[in-house]
Structures are given as structure tokens and as C-alpha cells.
Design a protein around this motif. Structure first.
Motif, mmCIF file in Angstrom:
data_model
loop_
_atom_site.group_PDB
_atom_site.id
_atom_site.type_symbol
_atom_site.label_atom_id
_atom_site.label_comp_id
_atom_site.label_asym_id
_atom_site.label_seq_id
_atom_site.Cartn_x
_atom_site.Cartn_y
_atom_site.Cartn_z
ATOM 1 N N ALA A 434 14.913 -45.451 -8.314
ATOM 2 C CA ALA A 434 15.434 -44.180 -7.813
ATOM 3 C C ALA A 434 16.861 -43.944 -8.299
ATOM 4 O O ALA A 434 17.213 -42.828 -8.703
ATOM 5 C CB ALA A 434 15.381 -44.168 -6.283
ATOM 6 N N PHE A 435 17.699 -44.977 -8.291
ATOM 7 C CA PHE A 435 19.071 -44.818 -8.749
ATOM 8 C C PHE A 435 19.160 -44.744 -10.270
ATOM 9 O O PHE A 435 20.062 -44.131 -10.816
ATOM 10 C CB PHE A 435 19.926 -45.964 -8.205
ATOM 11 C CG PHE A 435 20.223 -45.819 -6.745
ATOM 12 C CD1 PHE A 435 21.360 -45.165 -6.321
ATOM 13 C CD2 PHE A 435 19.341 -46.306 -5.797
ATOM 14 C CE1 PHE A 435 21.633 -45.015 -4.973
ATOM 15 C CE2 PHE A 435 19.602 -46.159 -4.452
ATOM 16 C CZ PHE A 435 20.750 -45.511 -4.028
ATOM 17 N N GLU A 436 18.216 -45.372 -10.958
ATOM 18 C CA GLU A 436 18.173 -45.230 -12.415
ATOM 19 C C GLU A 436 17.835 -43.791 -12.786
ATOM 20 O O GLU A 436 18.383 -43.234 -13.739
ATOM 21 C CB GLU A 436 17.121 -46.189 -12.991
ATOM 22 C CG GLU A 436 16.890 -46.040 -14.487
ATOM 23 C CD GLU A 436 18.010 -46.648 -15.324
ATOM 24 O OE1 GLU A 436 17.864 -46.671 -16.554
ATOM 25 O OE2 GLU A 436 19.030 -47.085 -14.750
ATOM 26 N N VAL A 579 14.957 -37.662 -4.321
ATOM 27 C CA VAL A 579 14.891 -37.331 -5.748
ATOM 28 C C VAL A 579 14.503 -35.874 -5.987
ATOM 29 O O VAL A 579 15.142 -35.185 -6.805
ATOM 30 C CB VAL A 579 13.934 -38.298 -6.480
ATOM 31 C CG1 VAL A 579 13.726 -37.844 -7.928
ATOM 32 C CG2 VAL A 579 14.493 -39.726 -6.458
ATOM 33 N N PRO A 580 13.471 -35.332 -5.317
ATOM 34 C CA PRO A 580 13.160 -33.908 -5.534
ATOM 35 C C PRO A 580 14.309 -32.970 -5.155
ATOM 36 O O PRO A 580 14.608 -32.010 -5.882
ATOM 37 C CB PRO A 580 11.937 -33.675 -4.632
ATOM 38 C CG PRO A 580 11.305 -35.017 -4.505
ATOM 39 C CD PRO A 580 12.436 -35.988 -4.481
ATOM 40 N N VAL A 584 16.315 -30.412 -7.733
ATOM 41 C CA VAL A 584 16.400 -28.959 -7.497
ATOM 42 C C VAL A 584 17.854 -28.518 -7.368
ATOM 43 O O VAL A 584 18.290 -27.529 -7.973
ATOM 44 C CB VAL A 584 15.601 -28.573 -6.237
ATOM 45 C CG1 VAL A 584 15.868 -27.109 -5.865
ATOM 46 C CG2 VAL A 584 14.113 -28.805 -6.464
ATOM 47 N N ALA A 585 18.631 -29.271 -6.577
ATOM 48 C CA ALA A 585 20.027 -28.883 -6.363
ATOM 49 C C ALA A 585 20.856 -29.012 -7.632
ATOM 50 O O ALA A 585 21.743 -28.179 -7.889
ATOM 51 C CB ALA A 585 20.633 -29.747 -5.252
ATOM 52 N N GLY A 595 24.834 -31.847 -6.613
ATOM 53 C CA GLY A 595 23.445 -31.699 -6.215
ATOM 54 C C GLY A 595 22.707 -33.028 -6.190
ATOM 55 O O GLY A 595 21.883 -33.279 -5.298
ATOM 56 N N LEU A 596 22.983 -33.900 -7.185
ATOM 57 C CA LEU A 596 22.330 -35.215 -7.207
ATOM 58 C C LEU A 596 22.652 -36.006 -5.946
ATOM 59 O O LEU A 596 21.781 -36.642 -5.346
ATOM 60 C CB LEU A 596 22.770 -35.988 -8.448
ATOM 61 C CG LEU A 596 22.311 -35.454 -9.806
ATOM 62 C CD1 LEU A 596 22.839 -36.343 -10.931
ATOM 63 C CD2 LEU A 596 20.797 -35.364 -9.881
#
Length: 634
Positions: A434-436, A579-580, A584-585, A595-596
Motif C-alpha cells: 500500500a505504501f509502495e 488507496v482509492p 481520487v483526491a 490528496g495521497l
């Protein structure tokens, strides 16, 4: 698994053992140990370090309360899934500390006379100090004074010998402890729990900081070269984590079960056998990983829009190949010593290796002028040094009793070991992935954003080194109390842990908010990168509160033996929510890095909310029954 001749311990083992023995792969582990034991010859006698007196002292049904994780060196992970650990039998020192802890609780609940008689006329300062810091449970009697159970009460018939004995022998105290627990007379106070968690946490924080310093030193040393190099070092370390380090960490978690069960069986040479199997297995897997790292630069070029960052990251990974064998050996070696209860061994190694790592980074990157390539060389040097230091500790200090020499049997019976290792690998790798993903997404915005992401990950991860050890200390304490069947005390400890976590979260928020323009300057002089980091640190400061509370909620779940729920909750929060929303952000709303990190903040807040709801509605008495059942079955 029913051992042919179990090592004598006090029957409850540790609370941590009870709470963490709910391992999905335990039947597989049992079959592996049974197969190895079946091959043991009769002359391979069970090694038993306990004296005859201790053997006569157990087993009993008395729960062991004390288990302090001093100096335990876990792998650094984000706050979600800490894999199950099965603890070995208690040492003589731990048994003594367990009795001391039980005796202290009996005194605090007025079931034993105090160590020191209270002065008839205490000063106002003494009374104030006692009111604030005393761990005594307040029980008002009929005349309004603090109650006492020193005299005859419902547990008195179980106490043969001299009434009011301040230091009863082991048998008498066991009887009193069992009776007090059975009658629900053992309680605790927030002062005692705050003191206990506070005493557990500092050595853990030190250990985590030392271990994480090995990872962040490269970021500090390379960041001053330029923002391209700063982004490249994060890109390369994250890639190395997901495809090698986290991969090895997850697979090696099977030794948490295998080595501990081998040690508990009394056939200590089997601990070394399990270590050899895992080390050879990881070395074998290191071959395709090395091939992948050779071509990593070309692969990253197709993903990352910045060719210079991709090329430097590829160079870093090619150098990192040399450190793969040492890293694999150390991962197995840590479990080898921890299964014997030698938790401080890895801390001593880190106390030597971490300063050397800082010095070598400075020496190669700046003094010898190697620049960027000096950073991975320093990492390789440290990764090779650490297993050597650990081996020297085992050979000359402690732990050699479980090394039976090299054996051809280590090349057999790999199938069950691999089946046990795969679930742990999936959980750890899924978490790192997830962080990658977030790092790769940040590279789409350009070199400055990738460099800023590198600094943000490093800062937030460093701040996380405070609450994560506290959550481990809290989970250990709660697990001990659950194992001792003290549900009320466990709930009190949980409440204290949440309050401590909230205070830490406010502290982290204050630090990041007030120093959001100063902290980036520790890594780089590039003003564009500094402004990007400062802007996002405002959100990251707010994220600290939910991040810390999530870490504590994971600790509560580990304490009551429900790590599996936490694992699923975290996977859902990362991949279904965080993640989604981050994508989007960042791309649809064009908030980029802000956003991330917004998606990450929302995901952490959701998982904390869900886990606290689960802990609140969970029947903790059921956790006690499950722990007791697992202990009896084991």
C-alpha cells in the motif's frame, strides 16, 4: 501437540503466550515439530535448565502474570499487522518477577500487609504524594476508612500458617492468589497500569528508534546531494522492502512459532535446525530476487516518469544484492534468540550496528566522496555486520545451548515450513505494498513531489516509533492480565493505554505542526521541496492523532488474542478505503500529495473506529476462556 516430556513451568505460562498462541498455522507447526522429534534418537535428551526445586514447584494452575518485553527488537512495520508470536517457557528470573508482581497486586488489594508500615501521622506532602501516585486499590470499610483484608475473610481458610505473613512462601502465595482471583478480589488502578506501561515502553522505543535509524540514515545523507537523489533513495528502499525485505520478514515469522515450539519441547537443538532451514530457504529465494534487482532500473524506467530517479534507484538495488544473504541470516537469527527469551540480544546488536551505520554512511557518501552509491554500500555493510554480531553474541554470551551444529536434516521437511510461512508473508507484503503504491503515485507528479514524499514518509514513520512500542507494551500487559483471568484489570489497562495514546497523538501533532517548516530542512535545502513538505505536514500532523489511536487499537486486539480481526480491518482500510480515496483526491481533484495523504488519514481513522468498536463490544470473558482453552490444549 503433546510433548513427550514437557519442560516444567508454572502452568499458565505467560499471558503473552496465551494471547498470542492463536496462530492459524499452529497445526502445521505441530506436525513439523512432531516429525523432527520422531527422528530424534534416544540419546538426544531433553535439555532442562530448571532445578529440581523448580520442577517440584510446577506445573501448577497458577497463571503467570509477569512478562516484560525488555529490549525486544521487532521489524519496523506500519501500524497494522504484527504477526502472532508464541513465547517459550519462562526463565527462572521471569518466574521470580512473576511472583513479585503477583505479591505486589495482592498488597495493592489489601490481601497482604504492606512492605512498610504507614506512619500514624503522615505529612501533607506524603498524603498528597500517596493520593496521586499510590497504586493501592481504594476499598472503603464500614467506618469510612480504607478497607483491609489482612484479617479473616472469604479466602482465609485457604491460607495455612501464620496469619498476616508479609512474605508467604511460594505454595502459600499460590493458594492466596488463586483464591483471590476466584473471588474476583484482584483489581488494579490507573496509576499502576500507567506505571507498568510506562516502564515497558522506553526500552522498546529505544530499540525501534535504533532499528529504524538504519533505514533513515540513507535518506539524511543522500538528501543533501539533491532532490533527485532524495527521491531515488526512497523509490529504491521501498522497492527493496516490497520485493525483498518485507518478503523475508513475512516468511521468517514462521520461526516465531517453530523455534518457540522446538524450545518448549525441550529438544533445544531443534531450534538451530529450524534456523538453518529458514536461512537456506531465504538464501535460495534471494537468487530470483537478485535477478530482479539487476533489471530493476529498466523496470522502473517504464513506471516512473523521471529517468534519472529510476536509474539511480536501479543502481541502489544492484548494490543491495550483496546484502541479501546477511539480511536473511539476521531475520532468522533474531527469531533464534527471541525464542529462547533472549530479547535483549538484538538490542545489543543494534546498539553497536546503528552508530556504525551512521558513521559508514558519512564516511562513504561525504568523506570519500562516493556520493549516492555510498548509501547502498553502507546499508550492505550494516546488513552483513548485524548477523556476525548476533552470532558472536550467541557464541560468547548466551544462546549457544540451542545450536546443535550444522545438520543434513535442515535440507528436508521444507514443505510444511513453507506452508506455515506463506500467510505471514502475504500479510506483511500486502501492508508494505500500500505504501509502495503511494510512493509510485507520487512519482507521477515530478521529482520535487517524489523527494517531498520521501521526507514525509520518513518523518511520519519516525514519529510512529513512539506509539508503536507503547502499543506493544500495552498488548503485553493486557495479555498478561487476560492470561491471569483478571478481566476488570485488563479493561482498566486498556483504558489507560488509550489515554496514553491520545496524549502521544497530541504531542506528535504539536511537534509536526509547530516544526513543519524546520523539519524538512534536516533533509534538503531545496525550497520547493521544503514548501511542499510543510504544506502536507499540516495534514500529517492531524493524522498523528488517528495514527496513534489506530496503533493502540491494534495493541488492544493483540492483547485479547484477536489479531486476525485487526489484519482484515487493516487490509480493508488500506485497499478499499485509503488507496482509492488517495487516488481520487490526488488525480481527480488534483490535490497531489495532499490528496495521497488525505486517503491515508481517512483510512487510519476508519480502522481505529472499527477496532475500538470491536474491543468495546467484545466479550473479554470469552477471551479469557479461549486463552485458558489454548493453554490447556498446549
Amino acid at each position: 501437540m503433546a510433548n513427550p516430556k514437557p519442560m516444567p513451568t508454572r502452568g499458565g505460562a505467560s499471558g503473552l503466550e496465551l494471547a498470542t498462541s492463536f496462530t492459524a498455522g499452529s497445526p502445521i507447526a505441530a506436525s513439523i515439530i512432531a516429525s523432527d522429534l520422531a527422528e530424534c534418537s534416544d540419546d538426544e535428551a531433553i535439555d532442562d535448565d530448571f532445578s529440581d526445586d523448580e520442577a517440584r514447584d510446577g506445573p501448577t494452575s497458577t497463571p503467570v502474570l509477569y512478562k516484560q518485553p525488555t529490549g525486544v527488537a521487532f521489524d519496523y512495520r506500519r501500524p497494522s499487522m504484527v504477526n502472532d508470536v508464541i513465547e517459550p517457557a519462562l526463565t527462572r528470573e521471569e518466574l521470580q518477577k512473576s511472583r513479585a508482581e503477583e505479591r505486589s497486586l495482592l498488597r495493592d488489594n489489601h490481601l497482604l500487609p504492606p512492605k512498610h508500615t504507614r506512619a500514624e501521622r503522615a505529612g501533607k506532602f506524603s498524603e498528597l504524594y500517596r493520593a496521586v501516585f499510590s497504586t493501592k486499590v481504594r476499598r472503603p470499610s464500614h467506618d469510612g476508612e480504607e478497607g483491609s483484608a489482612y484479617g479473616p475473610n472469604e479466602i482465609s481458610p485457604l491460607l495455612p500458617g501464620t496469619p498476616g505473613l508479609a512474605t508467604p512462601d511460594a505454595e502459600r502465595m499460590d493458594a492466596q492468589w488463586e483464591a483471590a482471583v476466584a473471588h474476583g478480589m484482584i483489581e488494579t488502578t490507573w496509576r499502576r497500569e500507567a506505571k507498568t506501561i510506562g516502564s515497558y515502553s522506553p526500552p522498546l522505543i529505544l530499540t525501534f528508534m535504533l532499528q529504524y535509524s538504519i533505514n533513515i540514515t540513507s535518506v539524511f545523507t543522500v538528501g543533501r546531494i539533491g532532490k533527485i537523489e532524495l527521491g531515488a533513495v526512497t523509490l529504491s528502499t521501498m522497492t527493496a522492502n516490497i520485493f525483498c525485505y518485507a518478503f523475508f520478514q513475512g516468511l521468517a515469522t514462521s520461526l516465531d512459532t517453530l523455534c518457540a515450539q522446538a524450545y518448549g519441547s525441550g529438544h533445544k537443538h531443534l531450534v538451530g535446525l529450524q534456523l538453518q532451514r529458514m536461512t537456506y530457504f531465504l538464501w535460495l529465494l534471494g537468487i530470483p530476487i537478485a535477478v530482479l534487482f539487476v533489471f530493476a532500473g529498466d523496470i522502473l524506467l517504464a513506471i516512473v516518469p523521471e529517468p534519472e530517479s529510476a536509474e539511480l534507484a536501479g543502481l541502489y538495488l544492484r548494490v543491495a544484492i550483496i546484502g541479501i544473504p546477511g539480511y536473511a541470516a539476521f531475520e532468522g537469527g533474531k527469531r533464534f534468540v527471541q525464542s529462547q527469551g533472549l530479547f535483549s540480544a538484538t538490542t545489543y546488536v543494534l546498539l553497536v550496528a546503528a552508530p556504525i551505520n551512521v558513521f559508514v554512511n558519512w564516511l562513504l557518501v561525504w568523506h570519500f566522496g562516493l556520493g549516492f552509491v555510498g548509501a547502498p554500500i553502507a546499508v550492505v555493510f550494516t546488513q552483513t555486520l548485524m548477523p556476525i554480531l548476533l552470532a558472536l553474541y550467541v557464541a560468547f554470551v548466551d544462546g549457544s545451548q540451542c545450536w546443535g551444529g550444522f545438520s543434513k536434516r535442515s535440507l528436508t521437511n521444507w514443505g510444511p515450513m513453507i506452508r506455515l510461512a506463506i500467510p505471514g508473508m502475504i500479510m506483511v507484503v500486502a501492508e508494505w505494498l500500500a505504501f509502495e503504491i503511494l510512493t509510485l503515485l507520487s512519482s507521477q507528479f515530478g521529482t520535487s513531489y517524489l523527494a517531498a514524499q520521501s521526507i514525509l514518509v520518513t518523518i511520519t514513520a519516525t514519529m510512529f516509533m513512539i506509539p508503536f512500542p507503547v502499543s506493544i507494551a500495552a498488548s503485553t500487559r493486557i495479555a498478561n492480565l487476560i492470561g491471569a483471568k483478571l478481566v476488570k484489570a485488563a479493561k482498566t489497562s486498556a483504558k489507560v493505554a488509550v489515554i496514553i495514546g491520545f496524549i502521544i497523538g497530541i504531542f506528535n501533532l504539536t511537534v509536526l505542526w509547530s516544526l513543519r517548516f524546520q523539519l524538512p530542512r534536516l533533509f534538503t535545502d531545496d525550497e520547493e521541496v521544503i514548501l511542499l513538505v510543510a504544506n502536507v505536514l499540516s495534514l500529517c500532523a492531524i493524522m498523528q492523532v488517528v495514527d496513534v489511536l489506530a496503533a493502540v487499537s491494534h495493541g488492544l486486539l493483540r492483547g485479547i488474542g484477536k489479531q486476525t480481526f485487526g489484519g482484515y480491518a487493516n487490509l480493508a482500510s488500506y485497499y478499499v478505503v485509503a488507496v482509492p480515496i488517495s487516488y481520487v483526491a490526488a488525480f481527480i481533484f488534483d490535490w497531489k500529495l495532499l490528496g495521497l495523504w488525505l486517503g491515508t488519514t481517512i483510512g487510519l481513522g476508519l480502522v481505529a473506529l472499527v477496532e475500538y468498536w470491536y474491543c468495546w463490544t467484545r466479550d473479554w470473558e470469552q477471551s479469557v476462556r479461549e486463552a485458558e482453552h489454548r493453554n490447556m490444549a498446549g
